[in-house]
Write an enzyme that holds these catalytic residues in place. Sequence first.
Site, PDB file in Angstrom:
ATOM      1  N   SER A   1       2.745   2.031   3.004  1.00 18.56           N
ATOM      2  CA  SER A   1       1.775   2.265   1.936  1.00 18.56           C
ATOM      3  C   SER A   1       1.343   3.719   1.932  1.00 18.56           C
ATOM      4  CB  SER A   1       0.544   1.372   2.133  1.00 18.56           C
ATOM      5  OG  SER A   1      -0.503   1.748   1.248  1.00 18.56           O
TER       6      SER A   1
ATOM      7  N   TYR B   1      -6.677  -1.479   7.567  1.00 24.38           N
ATOM      8  CA  TYR B   1      -5.399  -1.486   6.845  1.00 24.38           C
ATOM      9  C   TYR B   1      -4.700  -0.138   6.967  1.00 24.38           C
ATOM     10  CZ  TYR B   1      -2.081  -1.747   2.953  1.00 24.38           C
ATOM     11  OH  TYR B   1      -0.944  -1.720   2.182  1.00 24.38           O
TER      12      TYR B   1
END
Length: 364
Positions: free
Chosen positions: A188, A216
């Site tokens: 990501s 995250y």
Amino acid sequence: MKKNDGLGWIQWMRGWFNVVQEILLQRIMASHLQIPFHLPPLNHLTCIVTGSTSGIGSETARQLAEAGAHVVMAVRNIKAAHELIQQWQTKWSASGEGLPLNIQAMELDLLSLDSVVRFSNAWNARLAPLHVLINNAGMFAMGGAQKFSEDGYEQHMQVNHLAPALLSLLLLPSLIRASRSRIINVNSVMHYVGFVDPNDMNFVSGKRKFSSLSAYSSSKLAQVMFNNVLLKKLPLETGISVVCLSPGVVQTNITRDLPRLVQDLYSALPYFIFSPQEGCRSSLFSATDPQIPNHYQKLKTNEKSVCTLFISLNCKLTNCSEEAQNVETANRVWEKTLELIGLPSDTVERLVEGEVVKCRYRTR
């Protein structure tokens, strides 16, 4: 100056600039890509795709199978996978395209390292080559409270980094059997704002305040750092290419833990957000583009390279974050990861030599 999350202010600002730029410009950046992504015949490939019952993983598995690959859906929900396979087979048969899709499902729960070991042992026992491993499964419990897996690890860190790292290493024997195989990690752009403390990967020391966003981004950065070291440790002769990628900002069930109003607002931004069919393009590119091994070989033979291949949402090579290129921290993340997943420090070397390596999380 340092922020509380450990990144310098300049790095932090540059990181968020990259994140915002990707969100706002991703459609322009990827405007040259086809929908669906064009794939050559893949009858010679065997691919494992984790988390493939929904979102990017589902699209990735289906399109690989329709191109002729033997696809293994590595999933928690076997029933859902079988239902999907039946739907795909029915549509494929009705299209008159030819032989049935070569696709199957195997159980894999990334919240259980024991499950990862069982899956790896079952696959390796086949003594068959594995050409592509796509570590697609991930979690982002946006706004959620801190939770831990049955193994005692923060869930984002386990699902997004620890379990895929264990899976990649344990499947090395099968990957080595294949010619020019690949480990693909769906990462990501959020790793650009991540910070990893190798001594506190669980966010329990109290030095950093836990949030789902920090957990995250930290887990995604840890994944890049780990694979940066794997780049250096895997001999070129194994033929294995290691790739990390950004799929872009994609409409998936990742928002399922958010309030309904926020979910509706998220889904009301179709211009900026990719569909799963659009989001899977960088995964499919990384898994099949014939130039990937050549790019990887150049990195392997360049002593100055510290970052493994990173593919942007537009299917072009890009750089990982500044923090990901911190060699000292990356090596510490590597060592701590091996400790947490129960593997010895010389795991890669021994597996490459054909030795059996025991994991602490062996099947009970």
